[in-house]
Design an enzyme around this catalytic site. Structure first.
Site, PDB file in Angstrom:
ATOM      1  N   HIS A 285      -5.469  -0.988   6.359  1.00  0.00           N
ATOM      2  CA  HIS A 285      -5.406  -2.056   7.360  1.00  0.00           C
ATOM      3  C   HIS A 285      -6.708  -2.250   8.139  1.00  0.00           C
ATOM      4  CE1 HIS A 285      -1.240  -1.811   6.447  1.00  0.00           C
ATOM      5  NE2 HIS A 285      -0.980  -0.749   7.176  1.00  0.00           N
TER       6      HIS A 285
ATOM      7  N   LYS B  59      -1.084   8.553  15.845  1.00  0.00           N
ATOM      8  CA  LYS B  59       0.352   8.532  16.138  1.00  0.00           C
ATOM      9  C   LYS B  59       0.606   9.341  17.409  1.00  0.00           C
ATOM     10  CE  LYS B  59       2.038   7.290  11.715  1.00  0.00           C
ATOM     11  NZ  LYS B  59       2.318   5.874  11.828  1.00  0.00           N
TER      12      LYS B  59
ATOM     13  N   GLU C  98      -0.499   4.167  18.131  1.00  0.00           N
ATOM     14  CA  GLU C  98       0.964   4.083  18.000  1.00  0.00           C
ATOM     15  C   GLU C  98       1.606   5.153  18.860  1.00  0.00           C
ATOM     16  OE1 GLU C  98       2.441   2.873  13.892  1.00  0.00           O
ATOM     17  OE2 GLU C  98       0.882   4.328  13.451  1.00  0.00           O
TER      18      GLU C  98
ATOM     19  N   LYS D 193       0.837  -1.192   0.000  1.00  0.00           N
ATOM     20  CA  LYS D 193       0.000   0.000   0.000  1.00  0.00           C
ATOM     21  C   LYS D 193       0.884   1.258   0.000  1.00  0.00           C
ATOM     22  CE  LYS D 193      -1.027   1.920   4.179  1.00  0.00           C
ATOM     23  NZ  LYS D 193       0.168   2.182   4.949  1.00  0.00           N
TER      24      LYS D 193
ATOM     25  N   LYS E 274      -0.826 -10.626  10.475  1.00  0.00           N
ATOM     26  CA  LYS E 274      -0.625 -10.774  11.921  1.00  0.00           C
ATOM     27  C   LYS E 274      -1.345 -12.040  12.368  1.00  0.00           C
ATOM     28  CE  LYS E 274      -0.209  -5.794  12.751  1.00  0.00           C
ATOM     29  NZ  LYS E 274       1.100  -5.554  13.319  1.00  0.00           N
TER      30      LYS E 274
ATOM     31  N   ASP F 199      -3.676   6.309   5.555  1.00  0.00           N
ATOM     32  CA  ASP F 199      -2.530   5.475   5.940  1.00  0.00           C
ATOM     33  C   ASP F 199      -2.962   4.198   6.664  1.00  0.00           C
ATOM     34  OD1 ASP F 199       0.281   4.967   6.252  1.00  0.00           O
ATOM     35  OD2 ASP F 199       0.107   5.566   8.351  1.00  0.00           O
TER      36      ASP F 199
HETATM   37  C1  BG6 Z   1       2.031   1.176   7.993  1.00  0.00           C
HETATM   38  C2  BG6 Z   1       1.774   2.636   8.098  1.00  0.00           C
HETATM   39  O1  BG6 Z   1       1.289   0.616   6.941  1.00  0.00           O
HETATM   40  O2  BG6 Z   1       1.669   0.533   9.228  1.00  0.00           O
HETATM   41  C3  BG6 Z   1       2.565   3.228   9.228  1.00  0.00           C
HETATM   42  O3  BG6 Z   1       2.134   3.267   6.871  1.00  0.00           O
HETATM   43  C4  BG6 Z   1       2.276   2.506  10.513  1.00  0.00           C
HETATM   44  O4  BG6 Z   1       2.291   4.614   9.374  1.00  0.00           O
HETATM   45  C5  BG6 Z   1       2.411   1.008  10.345  1.00  0.00           C
HETATM   46  O5  BG6 Z   1       3.175   2.968  11.502  1.00  0.00           O
HETATM   47  C6  BG6 Z   1       1.892   0.307  11.581  1.00  0.00           C
HETATM   48  O6  BG6 Z   1       2.168  -1.057  11.531  1.00  0.00           O
HETATM   49  P1  BG6 Z   1       2.209  -1.908  12.880  1.00  0.00           P
HETATM   50  O7  BG6 Z   1       2.269  -3.316  12.420  1.00  0.00           O
HETATM   51  O8  BG6 Z   1       3.430  -1.445  13.606  1.00  0.00           O
HETATM   52  O9  BG6 Z   1       0.965  -1.566  13.608  1.00  0.00           O
END
Ligand code: BG6
Length: 508
Positions: free
Chosen positions: A261, A361, A237, A169, A203, A256
């Site tokens: 996701h 974030k 995050e 993506k 996951k 994003d």
């Molecule tokens: C990515 C995003 O696809 O997934 C990021 O572009 C994000 O911004 C990341 O930090 C998060 O992945 P995970 O597995 O750490 O939750």
């Protein structure tokens, strides 16, 4: 080849446990953008782990396409990556020597036909086939260029072995651009050759969700509007945007994380049982969910969504600067670093049940969860006591500490009927050791031709069309609400959960 086979054997004999799963056929694993961060952080650590436990065939080749570096320089940076990002893999010098014997490099520009000619010559016949996986670890604007280069050189032709192309993506930045990308790729490749990776679906706990739903009988009767009040799917995050200001400024949190996701996870939570566990059957059910999602109207966007941006603050002991002070971000940026949206799925199972997807974030911690919040008690017998019963929640923790938790009410010990909250925990693995990284799972799936966890073109377009009205409204904003880095004080979040039993579930 002989040498390589015996070398690789010594890598796998150094292993202490075997992974469960089918071993891949020997394959030419081609990585475009092999000098980049994704290759170093994710792809190579995943491949080395797969090799060590016998999932990746030891006669496979890893061919990096990159420019301006020698093979030795490239390998040195990959080795560094393994010690930094695959700490549980103890690759000693001897093992590394053996692993690195699998590598080759093609030095070339991705827009140059000569690069694909060199690549063609580098692909090896392995056990009678020239199977090849092409991983595009490059900016999306290069995807069509690569597909065209492969096509022109005959590298996408599957007569001598499979040819699969993996892309990451974002698949477009809106409906129009995603349609255009799909169309361009489908002119050069067949849809079944295209693997759109979504690492959330790799996951283990996301896959476990499917097993929980469809390999148990006790959940299914509850999994609907009669018992579920609402569902929260989240990815909090603590990190910021790192070096990705350029991308993030154009993207923001909605594109994003939510469009990709979290909406993908939502389809797995909401879908009907597929007729069989195959890529087609599962993806057919997922697309039905997306087709049933109520589209936002311009005038409902404000009520149904939240957008905010972090200002300076602290996380733990670290002082965090404001988003607008990040390198590469304009001082008057109104890009959202937090977003939430309330979706409704207009079908028999989910009518009236809000699915609230949120992400941000620089929040206090990194936690990703699916929270199924059940309806409140029809009548509360214990109302007069100190801790009133809570609504039950079933929580699928995607990370960290993957597992499933059921929040219940129980009696307090002693001569009382006071209630207390209790959490029944089922960690996915006792010691955290068996949880594979998403990239291991997904690379293995590509190599074995299982597209179940990859997004099909129609799913991508449907999800863009759902959020398009939000993007339309947000593109004209001239200001944005703020939350302090390291806090949960995000304006509008409590209001978004009005009418939801128990309110916003802030991860603890
Ligand atoms: C990515 C995003 O696809 O997934 C990021 O572009 C994000 O911004 C990341 O930090 C998060 O992945 P995970 O597995 O750490 O939750």
């Amino acid at each position: 080849m002989e040498n390589l086979a015996s070398n690789s054997e010594s890598v796998s004999t150094a292993m202490d446990k075997e992974c469960i799963g089918k071993q891949t056929d020997p394959t030419n694993i081609v990585i475009f953008g092999a000098g980049g961060d994704l290759t170093k952080r994710k792809l190579i650590p995943a491949l080395v782990k797969m090799l060590r436990c016998g999932l990746l065939h030891q006669e496979s080749k890893i061919i990096g396409v990159l420019k301006g570096r020698s093979l030795d320089e490239w390998l040195a940076s990959l080795k560094e990556g393994i010690s930094e990002y695959a700490k549980d893999v103890d690759v000693n010098n001897e093992q590394w020597k053996n692993f690195s014997a699998m590598f080759k490099m093609v030095d070339g520009d991705l827009a140059d036909d000569a690069t694909y000619q060199l690549l063609d010559a580098a692909l090896e016949n392995l056990n009678g086939f020239t199977h090849a996986m092409f991983y595009c670890a490059v900016p999306p604007r290069m995807y069509t260029t690569i597909a065209a280069g492969l096509h022109k050189q005959g590298l996408s032709d599957q007569t001598k072995g499979f040819r699969r192309v993996v892309i990451e993506k974002p698949f477009g930045m809106d409906l129009k651009s995603s349609k255009q990308l799909n169309q361009e790729l489908q002119e050069l490749l067949s849809e079944t050759q295209i693997y759109r990776i979504d690492h959330y679906l790799g996951k283990e706990s996301v896959q476990n969700l499917l097993v929980y739903r469809f390999a148990n009988t006790i959940l299914e009767p509850l999994w609907n509007r009669n018992y579920v009040d609402h569902i929260q799917i989240s990815a909090a995050e603590d990190i910021g945007i790192g070096y990705r200001a350029n991308y993030y400024e154009k993207s923001g949190a909605l594109r994003d994380m939510i469009q990709s996701h979290l909406m993908q996870v939502m389809t797995l939570v909401a879908m009907e049982p597929p007729v069989e566990f195959t890529a087609k059957a599962v993806r057919d059910e997922k697309i039905k969910v997306l087709r049933a999602v109520r589209h936002f109207e311009k005038d409902t966007v404000k009520k149904e969504t939240v957008a905010a941006q972090y200002s300076s603050g602290t996380i733990g002991d670290a002082k965090i600067k404001a988003y607008v002070a990040e390198e590469g971000v304009s001082a008057d940026s109104v890009t959202e670093t937090f977003s939430a949206a309330r979706f409704y799925i207009d079908n028999w199972r989910w009518q009236g049940v809000p699915f609230i997807l949120w992400t941000g974030k620089r929040l206090p911690k990194r936690v990703s969860e699916i929270v199924i919040r059940f309806r409140k008690l029809p009548f509360n017998l214990f109302d007069t006591h100190a801790t009133p019963p809570i609504a039950n929640s079933l929580v699928f923790r995607l990370h960290p500490d993957e597992g499933i938790f059921l929040r219940m009410n129980a009696k307090m010990p002693g001569l009382t009927t006071d209630t207390q909250r209790m959490v029944m925990r089922a960690p996915y693995s006792e010691d955290g050791q068996d949880v594979s990284d998403a990239y291991e799972v997904l690379l293995h799936d590509v190599l074995t031709g299982d597209a179940t966890l990859f997004s099909r073109a129609d799913e991508v377009e449907e999800s863009w069309s759902i959020i398009e009205p939000i993007l339309d409204v947000w593109k004209d904003r001239i200001s944005i609400d703020r939350y302090r880095a390291g806090s949960w004080d995000v304006p509008g979040m409590d209001e978004l959960f009005t009418d939801c039993v128990g309110g916003w579930h802030k991860p603890s």
